[in-house]
Motif scaffolding. Structure first.
Motif, mmCIF file in Angstrom:
data_model
loop_
_atom_site.group_PDB
_atom_site.id
_atom_site.type_symbol
_atom_site.label_atom_id
_atom_site.label_comp_id
_atom_site.label_asym_id
_atom_site.label_seq_id
_atom_site.Cartn_x
_atom_site.Cartn_y
_atom_site.Cartn_z
ATOM 1 N N ALA A 133 -1.318 2.312 0.285
ATOM 2 C CA ALA A 133 -0.732 2.057 -1.041
ATOM 3 C C ALA A 133 0.472 1.125 -0.919
ATOM 4 N N ARG A 134 1.320 1.393 0.075
ATOM 5 C CA ARG A 134 2.504 0.543 0.296
ATOM 6 C C ARG A 134 2.064 -0.873 0.674
ATOM 7 N N ASN A 135 1.078 -0.959 1.570
ATOM 8 C CA ASN A 135 0.595 -2.278 2.006
ATOM 9 C C ASN A 135 0.014 -3.078 0.839
ATOM 10 N N ALA A 136 -0.619 -2.365 -0.106
ATOM 11 C CA ALA A 136 -1.292 -3.044 -1.222
ATOM 12 C C ALA A 136 -0.357 -3.309 -2.399
ATOM 13 N N GLY A 137 0.719 -2.511 -2.498
ATOM 14 C CA GLY A 137 1.637 -2.669 -3.629
ATOM 15 C C GLY A 137 1.266 -1.839 -4.840
ATOM 16 N N CYS A 138 0.574 -0.714 -4.596
ATOM 17 C CA CYS A 138 0.275 0.199 -5.703
ATOM 18 C C CYS A 138 0.961 1.535 -5.453
ATOM 19 N N GLY A 139 0.818 2.474 -6.401
ATOM 20 C CA GLY A 139 1.398 3.793 -6.228
ATOM 21 C C GLY A 139 0.600 4.591 -5.202
ATOM 22 N N GLY A 140 1.256 5.561 -4.570
ATOM 23 C CA GLY A 140 0.578 6.374 -3.561
ATOM 24 C C GLY A 140 0.749 7.855 -3.850
ATOM 25 N N VAL A 141 -0.362 8.579 -3.895
ATOM 26 C CA VAL A 141 -0.327 10.013 -4.182
ATOM 27 C C VAL A 141 -0.939 10.774 -3.011
ATOM 28 N N LEU A 142 -0.188 11.728 -2.475
ATOM 29 C CA LEU A 142 -0.728 12.614 -1.442
ATOM 30 C C LEU A 142 -1.186 13.907 -2.109
ATOM 31 N N VAL A 143 -2.430 14.293 -1.857
ATOM 32 C CA VAL A 143 -2.910 15.594 -2.350
ATOM 33 C C VAL A 143 -2.891 16.601 -1.194
ATOM 34 N N LEU A 144 -2.716 17.866 -1.547
ATOM 35 C CA LEU A 144 -2.543 18.904 -0.527
ATOM 36 C C LEU A 144 -3.837 19.634 -0.190
#
Ligand SMILES: [Mg+2]
Length: 183
Positions: A133-144
């Motif tokens: 997500a960081r590399n692409a420039g979008c938001g990043g969501v971690l699911v548990l």
């Protein structure tokens, strides 16, 4: 411009984090998660690393079979999944598509004229989906679900220079939080 959610498959929409693809079974909430995303204007794009194909541990046919079954399950009443993409390579192959690389995202951004700043990647492995997500420039969501708790604690060092924008209990909660943030 269009927007999309880039979904991880195993450990995020069903199955287990590192199991073979042919054991994939969707989680009960995954249809609702994809449906809610669609209702709010997101395309749903699955991006999965399948290095076991390159390693000869899983056949491409087994992958295709699970892919087709999964598409049938999610898309039978309404098209919930717009794209289902796979990186079949392993680390030494120097491909541009193995997460956290962004080759498959770039392909979709071009194909659908996506506004990457409005997109999110959702997954259970920080080192893959959050770094991507960081590399692409979008938001990043971690699911548990899946490997999410392990990724957040035991394996936090594998993505220590990065932070998730959102940490959510599961895929459905992730979409709910994304939508709430947009209101
Ligand atoms: Mg996963």
């Amino acid at each position: 411009m269009k927007k999309a959610i880039f979904w991880d498959l195993q450990g995020t929409l069903g199955g287990e984090a590192v199991a073979d693809i042919d054991s994939f079974v969707p989680y009960e909430f995954s249809k609702d998660a994809l449906s809610l995303a669609k209702d709010n204007g997101y395309m749903n794009i699955i991006i999965t690393n399948q290095s076991k194909i390159a390693k000869g541990l899983v056949t491409f046919e087994a992958y295709e079979k699970t892919k087709n079954q999964t598409l049938e399950y999610f898309n039978s009443k309404r098209t919930l999944i717009d794209e289902f993409l796979c990186c079949p390579h392993q680390s030494g192959d120097n491909c541009s598509c193995k997460k956290p690389k962004t080759g498959l995202i770039q392909k979709c951004v071009k194909k659908y004229a996506l506004d990457i700043g409005e997109c999110f990647a959702i997954g259970d492995m920080g080192k893959n989906e959050i770094v991507m997500a960081r590399n692409a420039g979008c938001g990043g969501v971690l699911v548990l679900t899946g490997g999410g708790i392990g990724s957040l604690y035991e394996f936090r060092h594998t993505w220590k220079d990065f932070e998730a924008d959102i940490i959510a209990e599961n895929a459905l909660e992730a979409v709910k939080i994304i939508i709430k943030g947009k209101q």
